[in-house]
Design an enzyme around this catalytic site. Structure first.
Site, mmCIF file in Angstrom:
data_model
loop_
_atom_site.group_PDB
_atom_site.id
_atom_site.type_symbol
_atom_site.label_atom_id
_atom_site.label_comp_id
_atom_site.label_asym_id
_atom_site.label_seq_id
_atom_site.Cartn_x
_atom_site.Cartn_y
_atom_site.Cartn_z
ATOM 1 N N HIS A 1 0.819 -1.218 0.000
ATOM 2 C CA HIS A 1 0.000 0.000 0.000
ATOM 3 C C HIS A 1 0.850 1.265 0.000
ATOM 4 O O HIS A 1 0.330 2.343 -0.263
ATOM 5 C CB HIS A 1 -0.931 -0.003 1.214
ATOM 6 C CG HIS A 1 -2.010 -1.034 1.116
ATOM 7 N ND1 HIS A 1 -3.315 -0.723 0.806
ATOM 8 C CD2 HIS A 1 -1.977 -2.385 1.239
ATOM 9 C CE1 HIS A 1 -4.044 -1.825 0.764
ATOM 10 N NE2 HIS A 1 -3.253 -2.851 1.027
ATOM 11 N N ASP B 1 3.191 9.462 -0.764
ATOM 12 C CA ASP B 1 2.026 8.669 -0.353
ATOM 13 C C ASP B 1 1.831 7.558 -1.364
ATOM 14 O O ASP B 1 1.993 7.782 -2.573
ATOM 15 C CB ASP B 1 0.776 9.573 -0.344
ATOM 16 C CG ASP B 1 -0.170 9.255 0.803
ATOM 17 O OD1 ASP B 1 -0.196 8.087 1.235
ATOM 18 O OD2 ASP B 1 -0.874 10.170 1.257
HETATM 19 P P1 ADQ Z 1 -3.155 5.864 4.912
HETATM 20 O O1 ADQ Z 1 -1.777 6.399 5.042
HETATM 21 O O2 ADQ Z 1 -3.903 5.632 6.160
HETATM 22 O O3 ADQ Z 1 -3.193 4.528 4.045
HETATM 23 P P2 ADQ Z 1 -5.162 7.238 3.063
HETATM 24 O O4 ADQ Z 1 -5.131 6.617 1.728
HETATM 25 O O5 ADQ Z 1 -5.297 8.705 3.015
HETATM 26 O O6 ADQ Z 1 -3.885 6.986 3.983
HETATM 27 O O7 ADQ Z 1 -6.374 6.545 3.772
HETATM 28 C C1 ADQ Z 1 -6.950 7.119 4.795
HETATM 29 C C2 ADQ Z 1 -8.339 6.566 5.046
HETATM 30 O O8 ADQ Z 1 -8.570 6.857 6.400
HETATM 31 C C3 ADQ Z 1 -9.391 7.253 4.215
HETATM 32 O O9 ADQ Z 1 -10.480 6.400 3.993
HETATM 33 C C4 ADQ Z 1 -9.784 8.418 5.132
HETATM 34 O O10 ADQ Z 1 -11.127 8.791 5.017
HETATM 35 C C5 ADQ Z 1 -9.513 7.882 6.525
HETATM 36 N N1 ADQ Z 1 -8.952 8.970 7.366
HETATM 37 C C6 ADQ Z 1 -7.779 9.601 7.215
HETATM 38 N N2 ADQ Z 1 -7.625 10.552 8.126
HETATM 39 C C7 ADQ Z 1 -8.741 10.552 8.874
HETATM 40 C C8 ADQ Z 1 -9.193 11.337 9.964
HETATM 41 N N3 ADQ Z 1 -8.469 12.324 10.465
HETATM 42 N N4 ADQ Z 1 -10.411 11.041 10.471
HETATM 43 C C9 ADQ Z 1 -11.145 10.051 9.925
HETATM 44 N N5 ADQ Z 1 -10.771 9.297 8.898
HETATM 45 C C10 ADQ Z 1 -9.597 9.534 8.377
HETATM 46 C C11 ADQ Z 1 -2.239 3.698 3.346
HETATM 47 C C12 ADQ Z 1 -1.250 4.416 2.408
HETATM 48 C C13 ADQ Z 1 -2.005 5.252 1.403
HETATM 49 C C14 ADQ Z 1 -2.983 4.367 0.628
HETATM 50 C C15 ADQ Z 1 -3.828 3.553 1.577
HETATM 51 C C16 ADQ Z 1 -4.679 2.544 0.831
HETATM 52 O O11 ADQ Z 1 -0.374 5.233 3.170
HETATM 53 O O12 ADQ Z 1 -1.126 5.878 0.497
HETATM 54 O O13 ADQ Z 1 -3.845 5.184 -0.159
HETATM 55 O O14 ADQ Z 1 -3.033 2.844 2.513
HETATM 56 O O15 ADQ Z 1 -3.890 1.733 0.036
#
Ligand code: ADQ
Length: 474
Positions: free
Chosen positions: A161, A369
């Protein structure tokens, strides 16, 4: 039909909405097909007698609808070396190009190996001959090699990921050769983007002497591995339903009432140094300084969910954010206007669509990311007749797909501020045009596409490897 077995560091109850991209994506997939989800329970125990409290040979089993959850506890030392140590103090920083934050310690490597062995020992007896195993993320790179050593011949795929760093950065990890060799125990390695693919293939060629074969296969260590880019998507339909549900609508109308005279900019992230939060605040500061028409008008809401709080680097970031946000509010704030609302908490998933929809601009500006699902969720929550604008870092995996967003270099606060200004003043026609092109992409490459594309490619890889093996066997 074969059963799907998902393995990831953490397992989430599919009935509950979870923060974290991985949890969201897997939950959707498993609920549809049914299967087993195996991983760490999130609990630690301090002595061996507690370990025996586990049932089923050290595994807690729980059925939730069509999904069986199977979890194991870790002892404190394993938690410190495998999770805090190797996963989050070595692999996470290095894969995000932050060698300066990596802490190399031989104890971390042995803890990582030990927990992967433990996972394999606990999982192997639960497997059926025709199960398809899908392992997720950087915590579990050597899992397939451990399973293979026990005699597991099932198809095993791995999805990373997070991004793949350039080969020389990867090579800074003392155990990098072992990690690379371990990856060749999988049938398929899935990555988020074409640029990750390029880094991975170049790395395998230069460090492992791998041979790049047609149709995405790499040959090294006497094994053939398929490699592919599968950009993770979201469930667009589920998100639209959430936006129309009571909590989503409530949030939207509350935000609209509160900020009726303001332009709202929004950031939603885990509090992590990869997300570029200090740089984002600095860009916003630059905007207020050089485009003064935004003073008393634009408000940045930055939600930063607490994350990995046991790690020192995260404490430093927290302090830096407190200080930057305090300074900008102190320097520019008025009695009736605060430039930044910084909220160090999780927002309930049900409320996110309302928050996204009431914002004119989303700032998704990570330094690095894997993908970034917030960018896609923001788009999915917009009113197509009056959509907000996405300002997106070119270093997020999502930038490879979301070309109609305003792409920025987050290290350049002046350039980012200019893009924010452009977003705030963008005419309606251009906003609609960009949004509808972006929506077409996230609809086409949604989470269902992602899961099916990965699993189809895994099945094909297994078939092709069997074909390769036949002439040798006869
Ligand atoms: P993350 O680094 O956790 O995931 P992201 O892809 O932005 O990053 O996913 C976050 C998820 O958590 C989203 O569904 C978002 O809505 C939720 N989220 C984030 N911050 C939040 C907050 N403050 N309150 C509530 N919900 C929140 C890792 C990798 C990413 C990749 C994903 C999926 O780092 O690059 O996109 O896995 O593969």
């Amino acid at each position: 039909m074969s059963r799907l077995v998902i393995v990831s560091n953490r397992v989430a109850d599919p009935r509950k909405a979870a923060a974290g991209g991985l949890a969201v994506a897997i939950k959707d997939g498993l609920q549809q097909t049914g299967g087993m989800w195996f991983g760490w329970s999130g609990k630690t125990f301090s002595d061996a007698s507690d370990a025996n409290a586990n049932n089923h040979n050290g595994v807690h089993m729980q059925s939730v609808g069509r999904v069986q959850l199977a979890t194991v506890d870790l002892n404190q030392q394993d938690y410190e070396t495998y999770y805090l140590g190797y996963a989050n103090n070595v692999l996470w920083p290095v894969f995000h190009n932050r060698l300066d934050l990596a802490k190399f310690d031989v104890r971390f490597g042995s803890g990582y190996r030990r927990v992967n062995q433990l996972f394999a020992q606990r999982l192997f007896p639960l497997l059926k001959p025709d199960d398809i195993i899908w392992v997720h993320d950087y915590h579990l790179i050597p899992l397939a090699a451990e399973l293979r050593a026990m005699g597991c011949g099932n198809p095993i795929g791995f999805f990373l990921h997070i991004p793949v760093p350039p080969p020389l950065i990867m090579a800074a990890i003392p155990e990098h050769e072992w990690l690379m060799r371990s990856l060749f125990a999988y049938d398929l390695v899935g990555l988020q983007t074409q640029s990750d693919m390029m880094h991975f293939v170049r790395y395998a060629e230069s460090e492992a002497g791998a041979e790049w074969l047609p149709d995405g296969y790499l040959r090294a260590f006497n094994r053939t591995l398929r490699v592919g880019a599968f950009p993770i998507g979201m469930d667009v339909g589920e998100f639209a339903d959430l936006a129309d549900a009571r909590e989503g609508l409530d949030m939207f109308s509350r935000m609209r009432a509160e900020y009726s005279r303001r332009e709202l900019l929004l950031g939603v992230d885990r509090l992590d140094y990869s997300k570029g939060l200090p740089q984002r605040i600095q860009a916003f500061r630059y905007l207020l300084e050089h485009y003064p028409e935004n003073r008393k008008r634009a408000t940045l809401i930055q939600i930063a969910a607490p994350s990995r709080e046991d790690l020192g680097a995260y404490d430093d970031l927290r302090r830096e954010m407190d200080s930057l946000c305090g300074a900008i509010n102190g320097d520019y704030g008025e009695l009736d206007w605060m430039p930044v609302r910084y909220i160090h908490r999780n927002v309930a998933r049900k409320r996110l669509p309302g928050l996204y929809r009431s914002s004119q601009v989303a700032l998704v500006t990570p330094l690095r990311d894997g993908m970034n699902l917030v960018a896609k969720e923001f788009l999915a929550a917009q009113d197509p007749a009056d959509p907000g604008v996405l300002v997106l870092s070119r270093f997020a995996g999502a930038a490879e797909q979301l070309k109609e967003a305003l792409l920025v270099n987050p290290y350049d606060s002046q350039g980012t501020a200019q893009a924010i200004q452009r977003a705030l003043t963008m005419p309606l026609g251009e906003r609609i045009e960009r949004h509808s092109a972006l929506m077409a992409t996230i609809r086409k490459y949604d989470v269902h596409w992602w899961r099916n594309a990965f699993l189809d490619s895994l099945k094909e890889a297994v078939r092709a490897t069997e074909q390769h093996a036949k002439p040798h066997a006869s």
